[in-house]
Scaffold this motif. Sequence first.
Motif, PDB file in Angstrom:
ATOM      1  N   HIS A   1       1.061  -0.753   0.050  1.00 28.64           N
ATOM      2  CA  HIS A   1       0.292  -0.291  -0.260  1.00 28.64           C
ATOM      3  C   HIS A   1       0.090   1.281  -0.213  1.00 28.64           C
ATOM      4  O   HIS A   1       0.670   2.747  -0.588  1.00 28.64           O
ATOM      5  CB  HIS A   1      -0.791  -0.129   1.199  1.00 28.64           C
ATOM      6  CG  HIS A   1      -1.903  -0.403   1.242  1.00 28.64           C
ATOM      7  ND1 HIS A   1      -2.305  -2.525   1.441  1.00 28.64           N
ATOM      8  CD2 HIS A   1      -3.506  -0.327   0.175  1.00 28.64           C
ATOM      9  CE1 HIS A   1      -3.820  -3.121   1.054  1.00 28.64           C
ATOM     10  NE2 HIS A   1      -4.087  -1.568   0.337  1.00 28.64           N
ATOM     11  N   ASN A   2       1.931   1.512   0.488  1.00 30.94           N
ATOM     12  CA  ASN A   2       2.847   2.513   0.402  1.00 30.94           C
ATOM     13  C   ASN A   2       3.968   2.401  -0.534  1.00 30.94           C
ATOM     14  O   ASN A   2       3.528   4.025  -1.186  1.00 30.94           O
ATOM     15  CB  ASN A   2       3.767   2.503   2.123  1.00 30.94           C
ATOM     16  CG  ASN A   2       3.337   2.624   3.495  1.00 30.94           C
ATOM     17  OD1 ASN A   2       1.721   2.595   3.585  1.00 30.94           O
ATOM     18  ND2 ASN A   2       4.174   1.968   4.350  1.00 30.94           N
TER      19      ASN A   2
ATOM     20  N   SER B   1       1.255   3.939  -2.809  1.00 32.54           N
ATOM     21  CA  SER B   1       0.544   5.520  -2.617  1.00 32.54           C
ATOM     22  C   SER B   1       1.756   6.382  -3.702  1.00 32.54           C
ATOM     23  O   SER B   1       1.118   6.913  -4.002  1.00 32.54           O
ATOM     24  CB  SER B   1      -0.302   5.560  -1.714  1.00 32.54           C
ATOM     25  OG  SER B   1      -0.167   5.102  -0.861  1.00 32.54           O
TER      26      SER B   1
ATOM     27  N   ARG C   1       2.493   7.042  -7.524  1.00 37.84           N
ATOM     28  CA  ARG C   1       1.551   8.288  -8.011  1.00 37.84           C
ATOM     29  C   ARG C   1       2.184   9.858  -7.546  1.00 37.84           C
ATOM     30  O   ARG C   1       1.476  10.274  -8.720  1.00 37.84           O
ATOM     31  CB  ARG C   1       0.166   8.685  -6.559  1.00 37.84           C
ATOM     32  CG  ARG C   1      -1.300   7.783  -6.348  1.00 37.84           C
ATOM     33  CD  ARG C   1      -1.856   7.704  -5.532  1.00 37.84           C
ATOM     34  NE  ARG C   1      -2.629   7.226  -5.379  1.00 37.84           N
ATOM     35  CZ  ARG C   1      -3.692   6.476  -4.369  1.00 37.84           C
ATOM     36  NH1 ARG C   1      -3.756   6.450  -2.673  1.00 37.84           N
ATOM     37  NH2 ARG C   1      -4.841   5.606  -4.357  1.00 37.84           N
TER      38      ARG C   1
ATOM     39  N   PHE D   1      -6.796   1.140  -6.148  1.00 33.87           N
ATOM     40  CA  PHE D   1      -5.863   1.586  -6.386  1.00 33.87           C
ATOM     41  C   PHE D   1      -5.998   1.771  -8.364  1.00 33.87           C
ATOM     42  O   PHE D   1      -5.196   2.648  -8.867  1.00 33.87           O
ATOM     43  CB  PHE D   1      -4.269   1.457  -6.264  1.00 33.87           C
ATOM     44  CG  PHE D   1      -3.958   1.320  -5.140  1.00 33.87           C
ATOM     45  CD1 PHE D   1      -3.264   2.536  -4.864  1.00 33.87           C
ATOM     46  CD2 PHE D   1      -4.119   0.835  -4.451  1.00 33.87           C
ATOM     47  CE1 PHE D   1      -2.910   3.086  -3.673  1.00 33.87           C
ATOM     48  CE2 PHE D   1      -3.298   0.527  -2.714  1.00 33.87           C
ATOM     49  CZ  PHE D   1      -2.961   1.945  -2.652  1.00 33.87           C
TER      50      PHE D   1
ATOM     51  N   GLY E   1       4.229  13.349  -1.363  1.00 38.78           N
ATOM     52  CA  GLY E   1       3.935  12.241  -1.171  1.00 38.78           C
ATOM     53  C   GLY E   1       4.681  11.472  -0.162  1.00 38.78           C
ATOM     54  O   GLY E   1       5.410  12.259   0.454  1.00 38.78           O
ATOM     55  N   ASN E   2       4.505  10.241  -0.353  1.00 40.97           N
ATOM     56  CA  ASN E   2       5.469   9.545   1.045  1.00 40.97           C
ATOM     57  C   ASN E   2       7.294   9.322   0.655  1.00 40.97           C
ATOM     58  O   ASN E   2       7.535   8.468   1.013  1.00 40.97           O
ATOM     59  CB  ASN E   2       5.066   7.916   1.238  1.00 40.97           C
ATOM     60  CG  ASN E   2       4.936   6.962   0.580  1.00 40.97           C
ATOM     61  OD1 ASN E   2       5.359   7.434  -0.930  1.00 40.97           O
ATOM     62  ND2 ASN E   2       3.243   6.459   0.770  1.00 40.97           N
TER      63      ASN E   2
END
Length: 328
Positions: free
Chosen positions: A17-18, A21, A24, A49, A277-278
């Motif tokens: 999931h990370n 994400s 994106r 997603f 983002g992450n």
Amino acid sequence: MTEKVRLGILGTGNMAHNFASGLRHADNVELVAVASRDRQSAQRFSDEFELASHYSSYQSLADCADIQLVYIATPHSCHLENSLMCLEAGKAVLCEKPFAINAIEAGIMIAKAREKQLFLMEAMWTRYIPAIVKLRELLAENIIGNVQLMIAGGAFMPAYDPDAYLFRPDLGGGVLLDAGVYLVSLASMLFGAPVSIQAAGELGKSGVDEHDAVLLHHGAGALASLFVSLRASASPEFTLFGAAGRIRVHAPLFAPSRLTISVTGAEEQTVDLPFSGNGYQFQAMEAARCILAGQNESNVMPLDESLAIMQTMDEIRHQIGMKYPMED
């Protein structure tokens, strides 16, 4: 228009999931599919997603002709098997850290990728974060002189759950492979492979390491003093000390966005390096860049270095008495 590499993910857990994400915010990667052994989990992930395809077997995703690159987000103990499956199917592979359970497994993965002439890279996302890119630039400029010491560590106290991978030896659990790998990898990036290793640690009731301290002695006298623990709380950050000053990499060290530079005789300077983002997107973008350029490995995270890092971690585990059941 930027050419994009089509990517599939094995696994639907937190890392998957990370990573999804983060994609994106990637301009040269398109996430097109996911696979899980649980059909409903694959469906939910695909819906979240908005993916073109989802599969209830890993092999089905590996065999999909529309996929060029596979991100391995399965438990540590599955990295070897899943990576080999994808490489055998002709897919490039980005394998989540730690690269494997041990150096023997890592060597098998690397040999297969080179035999197949396919891209393979350890997903050590920290190396591609803008703050770490900037750190390497500063060190190349010799801004704090010859760096001789790294002090780094972090500690967190999760609730004990015997079913969680972190506490399961059969899944490659333990704090070294989960979190300590960041520290060992950073020391490797800065100083190369150590010439000697001293380690102490404590195993928990589930049999995995929970509390480790490591001293790495590198070439030219550089030292890396590292700690990682599930029995205390400490902000994950690190500091480099050189002959002319120091650089502090603020927490979290695995995805920092701030550096403080202290040069002898000059005013201390803090540099903010935020990112959208992450942060997981940067490693995927590097993998895609390499694939589009016809390169089978990244010079930022070379395969021989991933192997050397696993060898270092093998020795640390040997010294603290941590052995996994699949190593018997």
